[in-house]
Design a protein around this motif. Structure first.
Motif, PDB file in Angstrom:
ATOM      1  N   ARG A 111      -1.121  67.999   7.308  1.00 39.02           N
ATOM      2  CA  ARG A 111       0.143  67.402   7.758  1.00 39.02           C
ATOM      3  C   ARG A 111       1.347  68.303   7.573  1.00 39.02           C
ATOM      4  O   ARG A 111       2.430  67.994   8.072  1.00 39.02           O
ATOM      5  CB  ARG A 111       0.379  66.086   7.011  1.00 39.02           C
ATOM      6  CG  ARG A 111      -0.675  65.043   7.310  1.00 39.02           C
ATOM      7  CD  ARG A 111      -0.558  63.922   6.307  1.00 39.02           C
ATOM      8  NE  ARG A 111       0.664  63.168   6.518  1.00 39.02           N
ATOM      9  CZ  ARG A 111       0.691  61.889   6.875  1.00 39.02           C
ATOM     10  NH1 ARG A 111      -0.435  61.244   7.021  1.00 39.02           N
ATOM     11  NH2 ARG A 111       1.814  61.267   7.053  1.00 39.02           N
ATOM     12  N   THR A 134       8.475  64.972  14.495  1.00 39.14           N
ATOM     13  CA  THR A 134       8.732  63.923  15.476  1.00 39.14           C
ATOM     14  C   THR A 134       8.550  62.538  14.884  1.00 39.14           C
ATOM     15  O   THR A 134       9.136  61.581  15.352  1.00 39.14           O
ATOM     16  CB  THR A 134       7.785  64.082  16.684  1.00 39.14           C
ATOM     17  OG1 THR A 134       6.440  64.071  16.217  1.00 39.14           O
ATOM     18  CG2 THR A 134       8.062  65.393  17.404  1.00 39.14           C
ATOM     19  N   SER A 135       7.726  62.415  13.835  1.00 36.83           N
ATOM     20  CA  SER A 135       7.515  61.113  13.220  1.00 36.83           C
ATOM     21  C   SER A 135       8.577  60.837  12.163  1.00 36.83           C
ATOM     22  O   SER A 135       8.887  61.711  11.359  1.00 36.83           O
ATOM     23  CB  SER A 135       6.127  61.063  12.577  1.00 36.83           C
ATOM     24  OG  SER A 135       6.025  59.916  11.753  1.00 36.83           O
ATOM     25  N   THR A 144       4.447  69.621   9.459  1.00 31.94           N
ATOM     26  CA  THR A 144       4.262  70.425  10.662  1.00 31.94           C
ATOM     27  C   THR A 144       4.995  69.806  11.838  1.00 31.94           C
ATOM     28  O   THR A 144       5.629  70.482  12.632  1.00 31.94           O
ATOM     29  CB  THR A 144       2.760  70.530  10.988  1.00 31.94           C
ATOM     30  OG1 THR A 144       2.085  71.078   9.867  1.00 31.94           O
ATOM     31  CG2 THR A 144       2.541  71.415  12.200  1.00 31.94           C
ATOM     32  N   SER A 145       4.903  68.480  11.923  1.00 38.35           N
ATOM     33  CA  SER A 145       5.574  67.773  13.007  1.00 38.35           C
ATOM     34  C   SER A 145       6.773  67.012  12.474  1.00 38.35           C
ATOM     35  O   SER A 145       6.681  66.297  11.490  1.00 38.35           O
ATOM     36  CB  SER A 145       4.609  66.793  13.666  1.00 38.35           C
ATOM     37  OG  SER A 145       5.301  65.943  14.555  1.00 38.35           O
TER      38      SER A 145
END
Ligand SMILES: [Zn+2]
Length: 53
Positions: free
Chosen positions: A10, A33-34, A30-31
């Motif tokens: 993650r 967007t959440s 890593t993301s």
């Protein structure tokens, strides 16, 4: 000063030692967007230390 770096599924976890001697853990997902995946820093801060977050 970075001590160790771990990649997870993650994100990335980095352990570092502050100039005041405090151990700190920083997590960078890593993301981004959440809304549940925010960068975070754990370990608190030392009063008077210019390098603590
Ligand atoms: Zn510090």
């Amino acid at each position: 000063m970075e001590i160790s770096r771990h990649r997870t599924s993650r994100g990335t976890v980095v352990w570092s030692r502050c100039s005041c001697g405090r151990l700190r853990m920083a997590y960078s997902p890593t993301s981004l967007t959440s809304p549940d995946e925010r960068p975070l820093v754990a370990g608190g801060r030392t009063p008077g230390c210019p390098d603590c977050p």
